[in-house]
Design a protein around this motif. Sequence first.
Motif, PDB file in Angstrom:
ATOM      1  N   VAL A  51     -30.208 -14.256   9.219  1.00  0.00           N
ATOM      2  CA  VAL A  51     -30.348 -15.707   9.112  1.00  0.00           C
ATOM      3  C   VAL A  51     -31.493 -16.044   8.170  1.00  0.00           C
ATOM      4  CG1 VAL A  51     -30.794 -17.841  10.385  1.00  0.00           C
ATOM      5  CG2 VAL A  51     -29.466 -16.005  11.459  1.00  0.00           C
ATOM      6  N   PHE A  52     -31.213 -16.896   7.177  1.00  0.00           N
ATOM      7  CA  PHE A  52     -32.242 -17.435   6.286  1.00  0.00           C
ATOM      8  C   PHE A  52     -32.743 -18.716   6.937  1.00  0.00           C
ATOM      9  CE2 PHE A  52     -32.941 -19.912   2.118  1.00  0.00           C
ATOM     10  CZ  PHE A  52     -34.264 -19.532   2.060  1.00  0.00           C
ATOM     11  N   GLU A 108     -35.177 -20.826   6.091  1.00  0.00           N
ATOM     12  CA  GLU A 108     -35.829 -21.862   5.283  1.00  0.00           C
ATOM     13  C   GLU A 108     -34.878 -22.466   4.257  1.00  0.00           C
ATOM     14  OE1 GLU A 108     -39.445 -20.312   3.648  1.00  0.00           O
ATOM     15  OE2 GLU A 108     -39.906 -19.271   5.510  1.00  0.00           O
ATOM     16  N   TYR A 109     -33.605 -22.599   4.599  1.00  0.00           N
ATOM     17  CA  TYR A 109     -32.602 -23.162   3.696  1.00  0.00           C
ATOM     18  C   TYR A 109     -32.934 -24.628   3.442  1.00  0.00           C
ATOM     19  CZ  TYR A 109     -27.922 -24.349   1.947  1.00  0.00           C
ATOM     20  OH  TYR A 109     -26.864 -24.780   1.195  1.00  0.00           O
ATOM     21  N   PHE A 110     -33.160 -24.989   2.198  1.00  0.00           N
ATOM     22  CA  PHE A 110     -33.603 -26.334   1.794  1.00  0.00           C
ATOM     23  C   PHE A 110     -34.865 -26.751   2.548  1.00  0.00           C
ATOM     24  CE2 PHE A 110     -28.952 -27.137   0.680  1.00  0.00           C
ATOM     25  CZ  PHE A 110     -29.150 -26.880  -0.659  1.00  0.00           C
ATOM     26  N   GLY A 111     -35.615 -25.776   3.062  1.00  0.00           N
ATOM     27  CA  GLY A 111     -36.881 -26.052   3.723  1.00  0.00           C
ATOM     28  C   GLY A 111     -36.766 -26.511   5.156  1.00  0.00           C
ATOM     29  N   VAL A 112     -35.570 -26.874   5.625  1.00  0.00           N
ATOM     30  CA  VAL A 112     -35.456 -27.442   6.979  1.00  0.00           C
ATOM     31  C   VAL A 112     -34.291 -26.884   7.797  1.00  0.00           C
ATOM     32  CG1 VAL A 112     -36.564 -29.635   6.380  1.00  0.00           C
ATOM     33  CG2 VAL A 112     -34.095 -29.387   6.108  1.00  0.00           C
ATOM     34  N   GLN A 113     -33.400 -26.122   7.184  1.00  0.00           N
ATOM     35  CA  GLN A 113     -32.220 -25.646   7.894  1.00  0.00           C
ATOM     36  C   GLN A 113     -32.192 -24.119   7.928  1.00  0.00           C
ATOM     37  OE1 GLN A 113     -29.329 -27.674   5.318  1.00  0.00           O
ATOM     38  NE2 GLN A 113     -28.606 -28.759   7.139  1.00  0.00           N
ATOM     39  N   SER A 114     -31.298 -23.580   8.755  1.00  0.00           N
ATOM     40  CA  SER A 114     -31.032 -22.144   8.725  1.00  0.00           C
ATOM     41  C   SER A 114     -29.634 -21.942   8.148  1.00  0.00           C
ATOM     42  CB  SER A 114     -31.132 -21.537  10.127  1.00  0.00           C
ATOM     43  OG  SER A 114     -30.103 -22.024  10.952  1.00  0.00           O
ATOM     44  N   TYR A 115     -29.454 -20.807   7.455  1.00  0.00           N
ATOM     45  CA  TYR A 115     -28.166 -20.484   6.841  1.00  0.00           C
ATOM     46  C   TYR A 115     -27.868 -19.031   7.124  1.00  0.00           C
ATOM     47  CZ  TYR A 115     -24.339 -20.712   3.458  1.00  0.00           C
ATOM     48  OH  TYR A 115     -23.101 -20.730   2.864  1.00  0.00           O
ATOM     49  N   GLN A 116     -26.629 -18.750   7.496  1.00  0.00           N
ATOM     50  CA  GLN A 116     -26.209 -17.377   7.733  1.00  0.00           C
ATOM     51  C   GLN A 116     -24.835 -17.171   7.104  1.00  0.00           C
ATOM     52  OE1 GLN A 116     -25.605 -16.183  11.847  1.00  0.00           O
ATOM     53  NE2 GLN A 116     -26.023 -14.050  11.325  1.00  0.00           N
ATOM     54  N   ASP A 174     -19.444 -18.905   7.024  1.00  0.00           N
ATOM     55  CA  ASP A 174     -20.892 -19.091   6.970  1.00  0.00           C
ATOM     56  C   ASP A 174     -21.279 -20.146   8.009  1.00  0.00           C
ATOM     57  OD1 ASP A 174     -20.586 -17.429   4.803  1.00  0.00           O
ATOM     58  OD2 ASP A 174     -21.227 -18.902   3.313  1.00  0.00           O
ATOM     59  N   ARG A 175     -22.567 -20.135   8.360  1.00  0.00           N
ATOM     60  CA  ARG A 175     -23.068 -21.097   9.355  1.00  0.00           C
ATOM     61  C   ARG A 175     -24.347 -21.749   8.841  1.00  0.00           C
ATOM     62  NH1 ARG A 175     -20.680 -20.673  14.351  1.00  0.00           N
ATOM     63  NH2 ARG A 175     -19.172 -18.975  14.492  1.00  0.00           N
ATOM     64  N   VAL A 176     -24.430 -23.052   9.040  1.00  0.00           N
ATOM     65  CA  VAL A 176     -25.646 -23.825   8.761  1.00  0.00           C
ATOM     66  C   VAL A 176     -26.114 -24.382  10.099  1.00  0.00           C
ATOM     67  CG1 VAL A 176     -26.629 -25.836   7.604  1.00  0.00           C
ATOM     68  CG2 VAL A 176     -24.972 -24.396   6.412  1.00  0.00           C
ATOM     69  N   ASP A 177     -27.334 -24.051  10.479  1.00  0.00           N
ATOM     70  CA  ASP A 177     -27.865 -24.415  11.799  1.00  0.00           C
ATOM     71  C   ASP A 177     -26.869 -24.073  12.904  1.00  0.00           C
ATOM     72  OD1 ASP A 177     -30.272 -25.274  10.757  1.00  0.00           O
ATOM     73  OD2 ASP A 177     -29.636 -27.363  10.592  1.00  0.00           O
ATOM     74  N   ALA A 178     -26.258 -22.895  12.832  1.00  0.00           N
ATOM     75  CA  ALA A 178     -25.320 -22.329  13.802  1.00  0.00           C
ATOM     76  C   ALA A 178     -23.954 -23.018  13.806  1.00  0.00           C
ATOM     77  CB  ALA A 178     -25.909 -22.303  15.211  1.00  0.00           C
ATOM     78  N   ALA A 179     -23.749 -24.068  13.015  1.00  0.00           N
ATOM     79  CA  ALA A 179     -22.442 -24.732  12.922  1.00  0.00           C
ATOM     80  C   ALA A 179     -21.650 -24.121  11.766  1.00  0.00           C
ATOM     81  CB  ALA A 179     -22.625 -26.232  12.709  1.00  0.00           C
ATOM     82  N   ILE A 180     -20.349 -23.936  11.967  1.00  0.00           N
ATOM     83  CA  ILE A 180     -19.493 -23.352  10.927  1.00  0.00           C
ATOM     84  C   ILE A 180     -19.466 -24.262   9.708  1.00  0.00           C
ATOM     85  CG2 ILE A 180     -17.097 -22.804  10.342  1.00  0.00           C
ATOM     86  CD1 ILE A 180     -16.758 -21.763  13.187  1.00  0.00           C
ATOM     87  N   LEU A 181     -19.639 -23.653   8.532  1.00  0.00           N
ATOM     88  CA  LEU A 181     -19.577 -24.377   7.266  1.00  0.00           C
ATOM     89  C   LEU A 181     -18.125 -24.317   6.767  1.00  0.00           C
ATOM     90  CD1 LEU A 181     -21.229 -25.836   5.077  1.00  0.00           C
ATOM     91  CD2 LEU A 181     -21.579 -23.617   4.000  1.00  0.00           C
ATOM     92  N   PRO A 182     -17.452 -25.464   6.644  1.00  0.00           N
ATOM     93  CA  PRO A 182     -16.042 -25.451   6.216  1.00  0.00           C
ATOM     94  C   PRO A 182     -15.871 -24.808   4.840  1.00  0.00           C
ATOM     95  CG  PRO A 182     -16.688 -27.634   6.977  1.00  0.00           C
ATOM     96  CD  PRO A 182     -17.948 -26.811   6.883  1.00  0.00           C
ATOM     97  N   ASN A 183     -14.678 -24.295   4.601  1.00  0.00           N
ATOM     98  CA  ASN A 183     -14.285 -23.707   3.321  1.00  0.00           C
ATOM     99  C   ASN A 183     -15.095 -22.471   2.949  1.00  0.00           C
ATOM    100  OD1 ASN A 183     -12.311 -25.732   2.896  1.00  0.00           O
ATOM    101  ND2 ASN A 183     -13.906 -27.100   2.188  1.00  0.00           N
ATOM    102  N   THR A 184     -15.580 -21.733   3.937  1.00  0.00           N
ATOM    103  CA  THR A 184     -16.243 -20.457   3.680  1.00  0.00           C
ATOM    104  C   THR A 184     -15.492 -19.379   4.446  1.00  0.00           C
ATOM    105  OG1 THR A 184     -17.790 -20.761   5.520  1.00  0.00           O
ATOM    106  CG2 THR A 184     -18.514 -21.521   3.340  1.00  0.00           C
ATOM    107  N   GLY A 185     -15.749 -18.141   4.083  1.00  0.00           N
ATOM    108  CA  GLY A 185     -15.049 -17.030   4.691  1.00  0.00           C
ATOM    109  C   GLY A 185     -13.663 -16.872   4.087  1.00  0.00           C
ATOM    110  N   GLY A 186     -12.976 -15.812   4.483  1.00  0.00           N
ATOM    111  CA  GLY A 186     -11.621 -15.597   3.998  1.00  0.00           C
ATOM    112  C   GLY A 186     -11.323 -14.129   3.806  1.00  0.00           C
ATOM    113  N   ASP A 187     -10.131 -13.878   3.264  1.00  0.00           N
ATOM    114  CA  ASP A 187      -9.654 -12.527   3.003  1.00  0.00           C
ATOM    115  C   ASP A 187      -9.290 -12.404   1.537  1.00  0.00           C
ATOM    116  OD1 ASP A 187      -9.346 -11.160   5.735  1.00  0.00           O
ATOM    117  OD2 ASP A 187      -8.369 -13.102   6.047  1.00  0.00           O
ATOM    118  N   TRP A 188      -9.591 -11.238   0.953  1.00  0.00           N
ATOM    119  CA  TRP A 188      -9.297 -10.967  -0.450  1.00  0.00           C
ATOM    120  C   TRP A 188      -8.721  -9.566  -0.557  1.00  0.00           C
ATOM    121  CZ3 TRP A 188     -13.580 -13.295   1.444  1.00  0.00           C
ATOM    122  CH2 TRP A 188     -13.869 -14.575   0.988  1.00  0.00           C
TER     123      TRP A 188
END
Length: 177
Positions: free
Chosen positions: A112-113, A115-123, A159-173
């Motif tokens: 987990v990062f 300090e995303y934009f200084g106020v959020q977490s990103y994973q 991906d997750r921002v502040d533990a919430a799922i970020l739409p349009n991320t993830g997938g299969d290739w």
Amino acid sequence: GSFVMQERLIQTQNGGEDLSRTVGIGDLTTLLKFSPVLPKPGQNFDWQLGLGLKAPLGATDRAADNGIPFNLDLQPGSGAWDVLVWTRASVAPWQRASSQLFVQGVFSRKGVFREYFGVQSYQFGAEYQLLAGWSDRFLLGPWIIDPQMTLRWRTALEDRVDAAILPNTGGDWLFLI
């Protein structure tokens, strides 16, 4: 280590284009590998296991010319420590030391990062990769030729921002290399 250059081209509805580009030193990955079965003379099978870490050395604060920061997926670095598990098995099926059939697997648990934009977490989402292929080495006159064909399947969870799922991320290739 890595040097990263990423670009994103967005076509606007009015026919214009917006190109974003970042360049820089990326994160550093270390991988400790070992062979649980030591090969014997004349043996045509090899199996290795590995465990590693990815250290967040790359920049996470790059911004566009207008000062707006790029999203994390366009940054050279991830801002987080990751754990990697790796394995590879290969066999020389035709008693040719230069010819190999191989299968390789990689699992990456993303950190987990904070300090995303200084106020959020990103994973970033956990990532799984499975590769299978063939490689060989031939002499063609004075040239050494190393053909290889690999089928690579990659899946990434959302991906997750502040533990919430970020739409349009993830997938299969699926890649044929």
